[in-house]
Motif scaffolding. Structure first.
Motif, PDB file in Angstrom:
ATOM      1  N   SER A  22       0.822  -1.209   0.000  1.00 58.33           N
ATOM      2  CA  SER A  22       0.000   0.000   0.000  1.00 58.33           C
ATOM      3  C   SER A  22       0.854   1.256   0.000  1.00 58.33           C
ATOM      4  O   SER A  22       0.342   2.350   0.140  1.00 58.33           O
ATOM      5  N   SER A  23       2.152   1.111  -0.142  1.00 60.76           N
ATOM      6  CA  SER A  23       3.027   2.273  -0.093  1.00 60.76           C
ATOM      7  C   SER A  23       3.071   2.973  -1.445  1.00 60.76           C
ATOM      8  O   SER A  23       2.736   2.401  -2.474  1.00 60.76           O
ATOM      9  N   ILE A  24       3.505   4.215  -1.402  1.00 59.91           N
ATOM     10  CA  ILE A  24       3.711   4.983  -2.621  1.00 59.91           C
ATOM     11  C   ILE A  24       5.145   5.499  -2.593  1.00 59.91           C
ATOM     12  O   ILE A  24       5.667   5.850  -1.538  1.00 59.91           O
ATOM     13  N   PHE A  25       5.780   5.504  -3.743  1.00 60.69           N
ATOM     14  CA  PHE A  25       7.142   5.991  -3.877  1.00 60.69           C
ATOM     15  C   PHE A  25       7.095   7.356  -4.549  1.00 60.69           C
ATOM     16  O   PHE A  25       6.448   7.515  -5.582  1.00 60.69           O
ATOM     17  N   CYS A  26       7.794   8.334  -3.951  1.00 60.26           N
ATOM     18  CA  CYS A  26       7.814   9.693  -4.488  1.00 60.26           C
ATOM     19  C   CYS A  26       9.245  10.211  -4.520  1.00 60.26           C
ATOM     20  O   CYS A  26      10.097   9.758  -3.762  1.00 60.26           O
ATOM     21  N   LEU A  53       7.559   4.600   4.863  1.00 57.56           N
ATOM     22  CA  LEU A  53       8.650   4.465   5.823  1.00 57.56           C
ATOM     23  C   LEU A  53       9.122   5.803   6.369  1.00 57.56           C
ATOM     24  O   LEU A  53       9.976   5.859   7.239  1.00 57.56           O
ATOM     25  N   LYS A  54       8.571   6.874   5.860  1.00 62.01           N
ATOM     26  CA  LYS A  54       8.986   8.221   6.259  1.00 62.01           C
ATOM     27  C   LYS A  54       8.045   8.752   7.339  1.00 62.01           C
ATOM     28  O   LYS A  54       6.838   8.583   7.260  1.00 62.01           O
ATOM     29  N   ASP A  55       8.603   9.386   8.352  1.00 62.09           N
ATOM     30  CA  ASP A  55       7.782   9.984   9.412  1.00 62.09           C
ATOM     31  C   ASP A  55       7.047  11.200   8.869  1.00 62.09           C
ATOM     32  O   ASP A  55       7.624  12.002   8.128  1.00 62.09           O
ATOM     33  N   PRO A  56       5.782  11.364   9.252  1.00 62.43           N
ATOM     34  CA  PRO A  56       5.054  12.559   8.816  1.00 62.43           C
ATOM     35  C   PRO A  56       5.628  13.799   9.505  1.00 62.43           C
ATOM     36  O   PRO A  56       6.300  13.677  10.525  1.00 62.43           O
ATOM     37  N   PRO A  57       5.392  14.961   8.952  1.00 66.23           N
ATOM     38  CA  PRO A  57       5.852  16.193   9.608  1.00 66.23           C
ATOM     39  C   PRO A  57       5.313  16.287  11.031  1.00 66.23           C
ATOM     40  O   PRO A  57       4.243  15.756  11.344  1.00 66.23           O
ATOM     41  N   GLU A  58       6.045  16.968  11.891  1.00 67.06           N
ATOM     42  CA  GLU A  58       5.678  17.062  13.304  1.00 67.06           C
ATOM     43  C   GLU A  58       4.350  17.779  13.540  1.00 67.06           C
ATOM     44  O   GLU A  58       3.695  17.530  14.552  1.00 67.06           O
ATOM     45  N   HIS A  59       3.952  18.655  12.635  1.00 62.49           N
ATOM     46  CA  HIS A  59       2.752  19.460  12.869  1.00 62.49           C
ATOM     47  C   HIS A  59       1.443  18.746  12.529  1.00 62.49           C
ATOM     48  O   HIS A  59       0.369  19.334  12.655  1.00 62.49           O
ATOM     49  N   GLU A  61      -0.932  14.900  12.797  1.00 58.64           N
ATOM     50  CA  GLU A  61      -1.081  13.602  13.463  1.00 58.64           C
ATOM     51  C   GLU A  61      -0.478  12.515  12.574  1.00 58.64           C
ATOM     52  O   GLU A  61      -0.470  12.655  11.352  1.00 58.64           O
ATOM     53  N   PRO A  62       0.016  11.426  13.170  1.00 55.58           N
ATOM     54  CA  PRO A  62       0.534  10.329  12.331  1.00 55.58           C
ATOM     55  C   PRO A  62      -0.555   9.807  11.393  1.00 55.58           C
ATOM     56  O   PRO A  62      -1.634   9.428  11.817  1.00 55.58           O
ATOM     57  N   VAL A  63      -0.256   9.835  10.105  1.00 57.02           N
ATOM     58  CA  VAL A  63      -1.200   9.401   9.080  1.00 57.02           C
ATOM     59  C   VAL A  63      -0.396   8.793   7.932  1.00 57.02           C
ATOM     60  O   VAL A  63       0.746   9.183   7.689  1.00 57.02           O
ATOM     61  N   GLU A  64      -0.966   7.833   7.253  1.00 59.90           N
ATOM     62  CA  GLU A  64      -0.290   7.156   6.144  1.00 59.90           C
ATOM     63  C   GLU A  64      -0.284   8.074   4.909  1.00 59.90           C
ATOM     64  O   GLU A  64      -1.327   8.582   4.502  1.00 59.90           O
ATOM     65  N   PRO A  65       0.887   8.280   4.289  1.00 62.15           N
ATOM     66  CA  PRO A  65       0.931   9.082   3.062  1.00 62.15           C
ATOM     67  C   PRO A  65       0.312   8.295   1.900  1.00 62.15           C
ATOM     68  O   PRO A  65       0.562   7.102   1.763  1.00 62.15           O
ATOM     69  N   THR A  66      -0.486   8.972   1.104  1.00 61.84           N
ATOM     70  CA  THR A  66      -1.186   8.280   0.020  1.00 61.84           C
ATOM     71  C   THR A  66      -0.967   8.910  -1.347  1.00 61.84           C
ATOM     72  O   THR A  66      -1.525   8.451  -2.324  1.00 61.84           O
ATOM     73  N   PHE A  67      -0.173   9.973  -1.409  1.00 66.06           N
ATOM     74  CA  PHE A  67       0.026  10.633  -2.689  1.00 66.06           C
ATOM     75  C   PHE A  67       1.370  11.357  -2.713  1.00 66.06           C
ATOM     76  O   PHE A  67       2.024  11.482  -1.682  1.00 66.06           O
ATOM     77  N   CYS A  68       1.762  11.793  -3.893  1.00 61.18           N
ATOM     78  CA  CYS A  68       2.974  12.594  -4.066  1.00 61.18           C
ATOM     79  C   CYS A  68       2.549  14.029  -4.351  1.00 61.18           C
ATOM     80  O   CYS A  68       1.439  14.284  -4.804  1.00 61.18           O
ATOM     81  N   ARG A  69       3.473  14.943  -4.101  1.00 65.01           N
ATOM     82  CA  ARG A  69       3.151  16.363  -4.273  1.00 65.01           C
ATOM     83  C   ARG A  69       4.338  17.084  -4.902  1.00 65.01           C
ATOM     84  O   ARG A  69       5.486  16.758  -4.639  1.00 65.01           O
ATOM     85  N   ILE A  70       4.018  18.065  -5.731  1.00 68.23           N
ATOM     86  CA  ILE A  70       5.016  19.011  -6.245  1.00 68.23           C
ATOM     87  C   ILE A  70       4.519  20.400  -5.845  1.00 68.23           C
ATOM     88  O   ILE A  70       3.359  20.735  -6.082  1.00 68.23           O
ATOM     89  N   ILE A  71       5.396  21.181  -5.256  1.00 67.32           N
ATOM     90  CA  ILE A  71       5.068  22.556  -4.895  1.00 67.32           C
ATOM     91  C   ILE A  71       6.034  23.468  -5.638  1.00 67.32           C
ATOM     92  O   ILE A  71       7.247  23.357  -5.480  1.00 67.32           O
TER      93      ILE A  71
END
Length: 144
Positions: A22-26, A53-59, A61-71
């Protein structure tokens, strides 16, 4: 009858075109620190992250990443691009781009997508994966 070559081809194809669990690679980079991450994106040797496998940002709640982003940020004529895992979607966000403007010379574009390595140059990467798979199958048939 299955040959060693056909088994290799099938396994390679499965590896390239199906997601791992269920992981996504970005891609995970910032053009302020690495120019290959910028508008002339060069993925060669750039960091690819298994987002689960990456920790979510501190700001948040712990949540599973489901997408990639470009800013893409344009601030007083300077452009910075950040490619990263995405954790919290906006309800109106449907894997598209959204633009925001600030006070005159600040422009930000957020783009999201939900397939592996989609926050790079998607058409090039998918075509390169297909070319690589076909080349490896052809090469292995000629060796055996």
């Amino acid at each position: 009858m299955l040959t060693k070559t056909s088994v290799t081809g099938v396994l390679l194809t499965l590896f390239l075109f199906f997601k791992f669990g269920s992981s996504i690679f970005c891609y995970d980079c910032n053009s302020a620190f690495d120019p290959r991450c910028g508008e002339r994106f060069d993925p060669f040797s750039l960091g690819v992250v298994n987002c689960s496998l990456k920790d979510p940002p501190e700001h948040i709640e712990p949540v599973e990443p489901t997408f990639c982003r470009i800013i893409k940020m344009e601030i007083y004529g300077n452009v910075r691009i950040v490619r990263q895992c995405g954790y919290l979607k906006e309800e109106s966000e449907e894997h598209t781009c959204r633009k925001q403007t600030g006070n005159g010379e600040v422009f930000v574009t957020y783009c999201t997508c939900d397939t592996d390595l989609c926050n790079g140059a998607p058409k090039i990467h998918k075509n390169m994966a297909l070319i690589l798979a076909v080349s490896l199958i052809y090469y292995s048939q000629n060796i055996l």
